[in-house]
Design an enzyme around this catalytic site. Structure first.
Site, PDB file in Angstrom:
ATOM      1  N   GLU A 133       0.823  -1.211   0.000  1.00  0.00           N
ATOM      2  CA  GLU A 133       0.000   0.000   0.000  1.00  0.00           C
ATOM      3  C   GLU A 133       0.861   1.266   0.000  1.00  0.00           C
ATOM      4  O   GLU A 133       1.795   1.385   0.802  1.00  0.00           O
ATOM      5  CB  GLU A 133      -0.912   0.000   1.226  1.00  0.00           C
ATOM      6  CG  GLU A 133      -1.880  -1.174   1.258  1.00  0.00           C
ATOM      7  CD  GLU A 133      -2.503  -1.386   2.615  1.00  0.00           C
ATOM      8  OE1 GLU A 133      -2.387  -0.478   3.465  1.00  0.00           O
ATOM      9  OE2 GLU A 133      -3.091  -2.461   2.840  1.00  0.00           O
TER      10      GLU A 133
ATOM     11  N   SER B 233      -5.792  -4.099   0.704  1.00  0.00           N
ATOM     12  CA  SER B 233      -6.288  -5.475   0.797  1.00  0.00           C
ATOM     13  C   SER B 233      -5.103  -6.396   1.061  1.00  0.00           C
ATOM     14  O   SER B 233      -4.367  -6.759   0.140  1.00  0.00           O
ATOM     15  CB  SER B 233      -7.007  -5.885  -0.492  1.00  0.00           C
ATOM     16  OG  SER B 233      -7.362  -7.254  -0.439  1.00  0.00           O
ATOM     17  N   GLU B 234      -4.922  -6.751   2.336  1.00  0.00           N
ATOM     18  CA  GLU B 234      -3.769  -7.577   2.706  1.00  0.00           C
ATOM     19  C   GLU B 234      -3.831  -8.954   2.044  1.00  0.00           C
ATOM     20  O   GLU B 234      -2.801  -9.500   1.646  1.00  0.00           O
ATOM     21  CB  GLU B 234      -3.698  -7.713   4.234  1.00  0.00           C
ATOM     22  CG  GLU B 234      -3.242  -6.451   4.947  1.00  0.00           C
ATOM     23  CD  GLU B 234      -4.303  -5.379   5.050  1.00  0.00           C
ATOM     24  OE1 GLU B 234      -3.949  -4.219   5.390  1.00  0.00           O
ATOM     25  OE2 GLU B 234      -5.493  -5.686   4.794  1.00  0.00           O
TER      26      GLU B 234
ATOM     27  N   HIS C 167      -2.239  -1.807  16.485  1.00  0.00           N
ATOM     28  CA  HIS C 167      -1.174  -1.367  15.584  1.00  0.00           C
ATOM     29  C   HIS C 167       0.233  -1.665  16.107  1.00  0.00           C
ATOM     30  O   HIS C 167       1.205  -1.243  15.482  1.00  0.00           O
ATOM     31  CB  HIS C 167      -1.272   0.148  15.338  1.00  0.00           C
ATOM     32  CG  HIS C 167      -2.544   0.585  14.698  1.00  0.00           C
ATOM     33  ND1 HIS C 167      -3.683   0.829  15.424  1.00  0.00           N
ATOM     34  CD2 HIS C 167      -2.856   0.806  13.398  1.00  0.00           C
ATOM     35  CE1 HIS C 167      -4.660   1.188  14.599  1.00  0.00           C
ATOM     36  NE2 HIS C 167      -4.182   1.191  13.364  1.00  0.00           N
TER      37      HIS C 167
END
Length: 335
Positions: free
Chosen positions: A36, A68-69, A138
């Site tokens: 990304e 979109s991993e 995170h």
């Protein structure tokens, strides 16, 4: 006596990764990068690791992807099986959870399930680590999940030299390699060989020799370890420091040899203490060196909770140098 000197330059981990990717892409047109916002027109990655790559090598080899991993990892697996060497970025380690099926059931298992007919030479790079108030979704260290998965190597560098050398090796490895970049390690400049070459995966680094205690760690926790070791030296405790570098496969031979020499072992990591990599290391050392150790193996890690957002709680969550000093002194006093 050799008069050769190694030219050293100051760089941080971010610059070292960029240099490794640049070098690998120049040497082999099959090396691709995807993730990304990694192209230069989007900033060159969330912290700028891929800056300059799309300008030099074009957007066919440096591909910014949708958010979109699963798509990122799926595309990387397909490219790897087709003969390419993709480096896929999952922006933060917590987001690997979205792509667990692709990573665990496909990338890690395809060589085994094809009877060795298929290879998946890909690198998954991801960032994590507490200390910057990015909170529970995170900042988790999940290396134990992937170390528990046969077929994938797990690497966590500390120094810029290790970042470059381990990246160069990972890109050429015939199997999937996950490289976990822990926050602080990307931004602290260190002296680094200008022509740093590949560093073998699975080989630890004995950072400092010692005689009273072996201290094993990796990633950004090494900064806290080195602060603690300085204090321990003032107290007369001689510590042998080992930077594991690769969590899976971990360098059992180096750790066992050191622990047998010192008779004591302390493992420190940022990941949760419960079921963490330290538990595997402790169990192995106590099995292999039973009767030779002067003290039980010590372990320090995060408590059994999510990473807090509040700064005081986050500081309490992380293993701090005074905790390392206290535990090391306790072990050193035994036997």
């Amino acid at each position: 006596m050799s008069t050769d000197t190694v030219e050293m330059v100051k760089m941080n981990g971010l610059q070292a990764i960029n240099a490794a990717l640049m070098e690998a892409m120049e040497a082999d047109e099959k090396v691709l990068v995807l993730g990304e916002d990694i192209a230069d027109n989007e900033g060159g990655g969330v912290v700028g690791v891929t800056k300059g790559l799309s300008t030099k090598f074009g957007t066919m080899r440096v591909k910014s992807t949708p958010i979109s991993e699963q798509a990122i990892i799926g595309a990387a697996i397909g490219a790897a099986m087709a003969g390419y060497k993709p480096v896929a970025e999952i922006m933060l380690m917590n987001f690997t959870t979205v792509a667990m099926d692709m990573i665990v059931n496909h990338a890690a298992k395809l060589r085994f399930m094809s009877g060795g007919q298929s290879q998946v030479p890909m690198v998954i790079r991801t960032l994590t680590g507490a200390g910057n108030q990015t909170a529970g979704q995170h900042a988790d260290f999940y290396e134990a999940w992937f170390a528990h998965t046969a077929g994938i190597k797990v690497v966590i560098p500390w120094t810029p030299a290790d970042f470059k050398g381990l990246y160069l090796s990972a890109i050429q490895d015939p199997d999937p390699v996950m490289i976990i970049e822990s926050g602080k390690t990307l931004f602290v400049p260190m002296d680094t060989p200008a022509n740093q070459g590949p560093i073998p995966l699975g080989k630890a680094n004995v950072v400092m020799p010692g005689t009273d205690l072996t201290l094993v760690s990796y990633g950004q926790m090494m900064f806290s370890v080195m602060q603690a070791v300085e204090e321990l030296g003032k107290a007369g405790v001689s510590v042998e420091v080992i930077d594991l570098r690769t969590v899976s496969p971990w360098d059992k031979e180096t750790v066992l040899a050191s622990a047998e020499k010192t008779g004591r072992l302390l493992v420190v990591h940022e990941a949760g203490r419960n079921f963490g990599p330290g538990a595997e290391i402790a169990a192995t050392v106590q099995e292999e060196l039973f009767g030779k150790l002067k003290a039980p193996v010590g372990r320090l890690g995060a408590p059994y909770c999510s990473v807090p957002f509040a700064k005081k709680l986050e500081d309490a969550f992380l293993v701090q140098p005074p905790e390392i000093v206290a535990e090391a002194k306790r072990l050193a006093a035994m036997g």
